[in-house]
Design an enzyme around this catalytic site. Sequence first.
Site, PDB file in Angstrom:
ATOM      1  N   SER A  69      44.941  38.952  45.736  1.00 34.43           N
ATOM      2  CA  SER A  69      44.644  39.328  44.429  1.00 34.43           C
ATOM      3  C   SER A  69      44.333  40.624  44.248  1.00 34.43           C
ATOM      4  O   SER A  69      43.502  41.194  44.812  1.00 34.43           O
ATOM      5  CB  SER A  69      43.393  38.128  43.993  1.00 34.43           C
ATOM      6  OG  SER A  69      43.090  38.514  42.723  1.00 34.43           O
ATOM      7  N   ARG A  81      52.827  36.209  33.899  1.00 32.80           N
ATOM      8  CA  ARG A  81      52.327  35.456  35.114  1.00 32.80           C
ATOM      9  C   ARG A  81      51.720  34.182  34.818  1.00 32.80           C
ATOM     10  O   ARG A  81      51.149  34.022  33.563  1.00 32.80           O
ATOM     11  CB  ARG A  81      51.158  36.481  35.927  1.00 32.80           C
ATOM     12  CG  ARG A  81      51.719  37.558  36.348  1.00 32.80           C
ATOM     13  CD  ARG A  81      50.552  38.587  36.694  1.00 32.80           C
ATOM     14  NE  ARG A  81      49.865  38.595  38.046  1.00 32.80           N
ATOM     15  CZ  ARG A  81      49.017  39.280  38.203  1.00 32.80           C
ATOM     16  NH1 ARG A  81      48.634  40.303  37.581  1.00 32.80           N
ATOM     17  NH2 ARG A  81      48.229  39.165  39.314  1.00 32.80           N
ATOM     18  N   ASN A 109      41.050  35.600  35.851  1.00 31.71           N
ATOM     19  CA  ASN A 109      41.428  34.194  36.095  1.00 31.71           C
ATOM     20  C   ASN A 109      41.932  33.860  37.348  1.00 31.71           C
ATOM     21  O   ASN A 109      41.496  32.714  37.688  1.00 31.71           O
ATOM     22  CB  ASN A 109      42.602  33.771  34.883  1.00 31.71           C
ATOM     23  CG  ASN A 109      42.222  33.874  33.428  1.00 31.71           C
ATOM     24  OD1 ASN A 109      41.066  33.858  33.171  1.00 31.71           O
ATOM     25  ND2 ASN A 109      43.412  34.212  32.543  1.00 31.71           N
ATOM     26  N   GLU A 110      42.442  34.721  37.963  1.00 32.01           N
ATOM     27  CA  GLU A 110      42.912  34.396  39.481  1.00 32.01           C
ATOM     28  C   GLU A 110      41.651  34.295  40.184  1.00 32.01           C
ATOM     29  O   GLU A 110      41.283  33.136  41.132  1.00 32.01           O
ATOM     30  CB  GLU A 110      43.385  35.615  39.960  1.00 32.01           C
ATOM     31  CG  GLU A 110      45.091  35.416  39.794  1.00 32.01           C
ATOM     32  CD  GLU A 110      45.615  36.641  40.415  1.00 32.01           C
ATOM     33  OE1 GLU A 110      46.822  36.991  40.088  1.00 32.01           O
ATOM     34  OE2 GLU A 110      45.112  37.396  41.291  1.00 32.01           O
ATOM     35  N   LEU A 111      40.739  35.307  39.896  1.00 32.13           N
ATOM     36  CA  LEU A 111      39.472  35.166  40.741  1.00 32.13           C
ATOM     37  C   LEU A 111      38.530  33.991  40.300  1.00 32.13           C
ATOM     38  O   LEU A 111      37.990  33.652  41.519  1.00 32.13           O
ATOM     39  CB  LEU A 111      38.515  36.329  40.219  1.00 32.13           C
ATOM     40  CG  LEU A 111      37.406  36.778  41.161  1.00 32.13           C
ATOM     41  CD1 LEU A 111      37.682  37.219  42.569  1.00 32.13           C
ATOM     42  CD2 LEU A 111      36.387  37.517  40.558  1.00 32.13           C
TER      43      LEU A 111
END
Length: 236
Positions: A16, A51, A82-84
């Site tokens: 990430s 994405r 949001n990934e985190l």
Amino acid sequence: MEEPRPYQLPPQVFISFNGDELRDNFIKYVVWGLTDERVNVFIDREEASRRDIRNLSTQMEDSKFAVVIFSKRYTESEMCLNELQKIHEHEQQGNLLVIPVFYDVSTNDVKNLDGEFGNHFKEMRDRYRHDPLKILNWEESLSSIAERTGLISEEHGMGLGLVKAIVSVVMSELADSSERRNITKGQVIVLASAMLFLFSLFLARLFCTDMKVYKAVKCLLGFPVLVGVLHQFYCL
């Protein structure tokens, strides 16, 4: 007719990072370093506007480790945050091990939302002030993952030294993971059966005064344990 896609191994490591800041320089060398060690790496090659967090979540589920590279502009990206959050969720479920990397930011910058890193997050907080739950989830994810022992560019530099450190930690964690998987359920059952066998022999010796009966009991108890041990050796 559409041609079938070639089979791809699931990723071992999910990375990430802020693509606009690091994709064409530092990340490129990290990926090269890991793939040289035959580590299957997933990085999102799409631009932020295209994405899909659902696809990224699937890639996280398939991975064993997530390398989170905190940089000055990490928090200016909604997609990174949001990934985190997803990484944090998978970690809490015990499905993912997270390795934080502090690239040109300090651990305090991330923990306390200070410096340029913190300024970008404050802008995101203002942008989404009408969605306090989203902000709360981002803050919790940042705080939790920043508490993990990670790699700091202040110690390793921002070039080859840090790349080597990331590769070294990932390889070490993969080796530890492989060793843990080597103890299978079957081996645990065999070890437990062996302990039960020895304990049963001890009890039989106490209560069996007839030596012939004792030998018969020993054979009856030992046969399933022997079969299990031979099976495990055959499966190696």
